[in-house]
Design a protein around this motif. Structure first.
Motif, PDB file in Angstrom:
ATOM      1  N   ARG A  71      51.854  55.667  45.050  1.00 34.32           N
ATOM      2  CA  ARG A  71      50.442  55.373  44.912  1.00 34.32           C
ATOM      3  C   ARG A  71      50.270  53.862  44.849  1.00 34.32           C
ATOM      4  NH1 ARG A  71      46.492  58.782  42.657  1.00 34.32           N
ATOM      5  NH2 ARG A  71      44.626  57.680  41.967  1.00 34.32           N
ATOM      6  N   ALA A  72      49.641  53.319  45.874  1.00 37.64           N
ATOM      7  CA  ALA A  72      49.384  51.877  45.891  1.00 37.64           C
ATOM      8  C   ALA A  72      47.979  51.624  45.369  1.00 37.64           C
ATOM      9  CB  ALA A  72      49.512  51.337  47.303  1.00 37.64           C
ATOM     10  N   VAL A  73      47.801  50.496  44.723  1.00 36.31           N
ATOM     11  CA  VAL A  73      46.466  50.170  44.199  1.00 36.31           C
ATOM     12  C   VAL A  73      45.958  48.922  44.919  1.00 36.31           C
ATOM     13  CG1 VAL A  73      46.660  51.287  41.973  1.00 36.31           C
ATOM     14  CG2 VAL A  73      47.552  48.979  42.294  1.00 36.31           C
ATOM     15  N   LEU A  74      44.777  48.524  44.522  1.00 32.96           N
ATOM     16  CA  LEU A  74      44.146  47.385  45.175  1.00 32.96           C
ATOM     17  C   LEU A  74      45.051  46.154  45.153  1.00 32.96           C
ATOM     18  CD1 LEU A  74      41.545  46.380  46.536  1.00 32.96           C
ATOM     19  CD2 LEU A  74      40.691  45.758  44.282  1.00 32.96           C
ATOM     20  N   GLN A  75      45.809  46.014  44.043  1.00 30.99           N
ATOM     21  CA  GLN A  75      46.666  44.838  43.914  1.00 30.99           C
ATOM     22  C   GLN A  75      47.705  44.772  45.032  1.00 30.99           C
ATOM     23  OE1 GLN A  75      45.894  42.543  41.515  1.00 30.99           O
ATOM     24  NE2 GLN A  75      47.290  41.303  42.773  1.00 30.99           N
ATOM     25  N   ASP A  76      48.182  45.945  45.461  1.00 29.90           N
ATOM     26  CA  ASP A  76      49.160  45.971  46.558  1.00 29.90           C
ATOM     27  C   ASP A  76      48.547  45.456  47.848  1.00 29.90           C
ATOM     28  OD1 ASP A  76      51.310  47.115  45.053  1.00 29.90           O
ATOM     29  OD2 ASP A  76      50.173  49.007  45.064  1.00 29.90           O
ATOM     30  N   ILE A  77      47.284  45.838  48.070  1.00 29.23           N
ATOM     31  CA  ILE A  77      46.607  45.348  49.264  1.00 29.23           C
ATOM     32  C   ILE A  77      46.453  43.838  49.178  1.00 29.23           C
ATOM     33  CG2 ILE A  77      44.528  45.511  50.692  1.00 29.23           C
ATOM     34  CD1 ILE A  77      43.991  48.219  49.555  1.00 29.23           C
ATOM     35  N   ILE A  78      46.074  43.388  48.011  1.00 28.07           N
ATOM     36  CA  ILE A  78      45.844  41.947  47.824  1.00 28.07           C
ATOM     37  C   ILE A  78      47.130  41.164  48.105  1.00 28.07           C
ATOM     38  CG2 ILE A  78      45.369  40.190  46.067  1.00 28.07           C
ATOM     39  CD1 ILE A  78      43.490  42.389  44.782  1.00 28.07           C
ATOM     40  N   ASN A  79      48.240  41.673  47.575  1.00 28.87           N
ATOM     41  CA  ASN A  79      49.513  40.978  47.803  1.00 28.87           C
ATOM     42  C   ASN A  79      49.875  40.964  49.288  1.00 28.87           C
ATOM     43  OD1 ASN A  79      49.646  40.627  45.071  1.00 28.87           O
ATOM     44  ND2 ASN A  79      51.065  42.342  44.727  1.00 28.87           N
ATOM     45  N   ALA A  80      49.715  42.166  49.926  1.00 39.87           N
ATOM     46  CA  ALA A  80      50.079  42.252  51.338  1.00 39.87           C
ATOM     47  C   ALA A  80      49.186  41.347  52.180  1.00 39.87           C
ATOM     48  CB  ALA A  80      49.966  43.697  51.806  1.00 39.87           C
ATOM     49  N   LEU A  81      47.908  41.305  51.823  1.00 40.68           N
ATOM     50  CA  LEU A  81      46.970  40.487  52.599  1.00 40.68           C
ATOM     51  C   LEU A  81      47.303  39.011  52.446  1.00 40.68           C
ATOM     52  CD1 LEU A  81      44.399  40.110  54.290  1.00 40.68           C
ATOM     53  CD2 LEU A  81      43.086  40.149  52.180  1.00 40.68           C
ATOM     54  N   ALA A  82      47.660  38.614  51.236  1.00 39.06           N
ATOM     55  CA  ALA A  82      48.006  37.210  51.005  1.00 39.06           C
ATOM     56  C   ALA A  82      49.190  36.810  51.871  1.00 39.06           C
ATOM     57  CB  ALA A  82      48.338  37.000  49.530  1.00 39.06           C
TER      58      ALA A  82
END
Lengths: 362, 98
Positions: free
Chosen positions: A4-15
């Protein structure tokens, strides 16, 4: 690896991917979903390229049952979000299964179906054309052979078989004045058709079989109607029987002789052949018997002796043996039957051999 | 609201170039897809959950031709709205202006 990925995972990947700082990425992502939510509530429709479409759909009010209490409750009309993924993201997500294709389980692919339709159309065209002119049989078979060269070589033989079937149909087409009882035609035609269909079914897909069945059905129906209308048209049944009885080879079409294969007719044919050997004088024969006055046919001998069974009657038997109910009067006369409707079971009825009066005296 | 309007709104709020915004949106989608590829479901608090589900292969009958067709298995992206968003949406009156 978390499932289960959360918003923080998206943020890290996007960065990482967008080469921006985590703070920027954090701000961007949160704002992204906030905008979606706000716009969705305002416009009830957001389309984002690469991700998909969020839409608000109205759900109508409906009745339901409370799971706990069992009471009926009404769910009032409300709205819900429907998400439709973009084509690009759908295909990316589906990448593990992308090389699967839908399979038609019921047999051939579309290409083969098309060619099947083509063949059926050709067959129909040949049927139509052959009714106009039977001299073109060879042309037809060549034409069919050419068209199907792309398929198996055995197709050519099959097509020639088809052509021969067509040719046979032509033969029956070509003798309106000869007049054959329809059952005879049907029987002889059924024989090559059976072979044909069986042959195909053993090695061809279903559509060929369907084509053949349609073809043979058409031919049988055509044969039936030909026979039917001729019975009521210019009747010359006895002409045919005369030919069969006397075996006047000059007058008899070779094909017809082959065509007529019912047991009774074969029997008649045999007697006929036997009698031509004896060189029977028909006139003398006719004089031996008592004749029906003013009749077109003369009684020239005994053809068959039949013992009446339960359920039989003279008229039907005459229909069966001579092909016409009109001949019943000769049978009745010959056997001195007083009441044709009352013939006792077990009575032996002599079915006379009939000849046209003109033929006897000429 | 279509994609251009959405990007415009984003760029206005973030005071960014719309091209840059589009680029970031694309890379964000890429990031989400790579998360899906790793077998994750992506949960955004207050918004909802994106999840990839496997649909099994199945046999359907074509209503027109009556033929049976085997549909292959596939992966489908699902979205499940969160309870917060659900209640927000639920309370909203259906729009009759459009």
């Amino acid at each position: 690896m978390p499932s289960r990925a959360v918003l923080q995972d998206i943020i890290n990947a996007l960065a990482e991917k967008g080469s921006i700082t985590k703070t920027q990425s954090d701000k961007f992502c949160r704002y992204f979903f906030n905008v979606i939510r706000e716009v969705l509530l305002r416009d009830s429709y957001v389309k984002i390229k690469g991700l998909g479409t969020f839409k608000l759909m109205t759900v109508n009010e409906r009745e339901s049952v409370d799971v706990n209490t069992g009471h009926r409750i009404e769910i009032s009309a409300h709205q819900r979000i429907v998400f439709t993924p973009d084509k690009s993201i759908a295909s990316r997500v589906n990448r593990p299964f992308e090389n699967f294709e839908t399979i038609d389980l019921d047999g051939p692919d579309k290409l083969e179906q098309d060619s099947a339709e083509e063949v059926v159309a050709q067959a129909a065209a040949v049927m139509n054309a052959s009714q106009d002119d039977d001299g073109e049989d060879t042309v037809h078979s060549v034409f069919l052979g050419e068209v199907n060269v792309g398929e198996e070589p055995s197709d050519v033989t099959k097509e020639s078989q088809e052509a021969s079937v067509v040719a046979e149909d032509n033969v029956t087409d070509e003798m309106p004045q000869e007049d054959i009882p329809s059952e005879d035609q049907q029987e002889t035609e059924a024989f090559p058709d059976d072979v044909y269909t069986e042959d195909i079914a053993s090695r061809r897909p279903w559509w060929k079989t369907v084509g053949c069945v349609l073809l043979s059905m058409f031919m049988l129906v055509a044969a039936y109607f030909m026979g039917y209308y001729k019975l009521f048209g210019d009747t010359d049944i006895c002409g045919l029987y005369k030919q069969l009885f006397v075996a006047d080879t000059s007058g008899v079409n070779a094909e017809i002789r082959e065509t007529v294969k019912t047991d009774t007719l074969v029997q008649k044919n045999d007697t006929a052949v036997a009698e031509i050997e004896k060189q029977v004088n028909w006139k003398a024969e006719a004089e031996k018997y008592e004749q029906l006055e003013g009749a077109d046919y003369l009684i020239v001998g005994d053809m068959e002796i039949h013992e009446m069974k339960n359920g039989e009657n003279v008229i039907r038997l005459s229909q069966k043996l001579y092909g016409s109910k009109d001949m019943a009067k000769y049978v009745i006369f010959h056997n001195h039957i007083s009441n044709p409707d009352l013939v006792h079971v077990g009575r032996k009825i002599v079915f006379p051999k009939l000849m046209k009066a003109e033929e006897v005296y000429n | 609201m279509n994609n251009r309007e959405f990007i415009d709104e984003m760029s206005a709020g973030l005071k960014m170039d719309s091209k840059e915004t589009q680029r970031l949106v694309n890379s964000m989608v890429d990031a989400m897809v790579s998360l899906f590829d790793e077998g994750n479901e992506v949960c955004v608090a207050g918004f909802g959950t994106f999840e990839v589900k496997k649909k099994n292969e199945r046999i359907i009958v074509h209503p027109g031709t009556g033929k049976r067709i085997l549909v292959p298995p596939k992966m489908v992206l699902n979205f499940k709205q969160s309870n917060v968003l659900k209640s927000q949406v639920k309370g909203k009156q259906s729009q009759s202006k459009e």
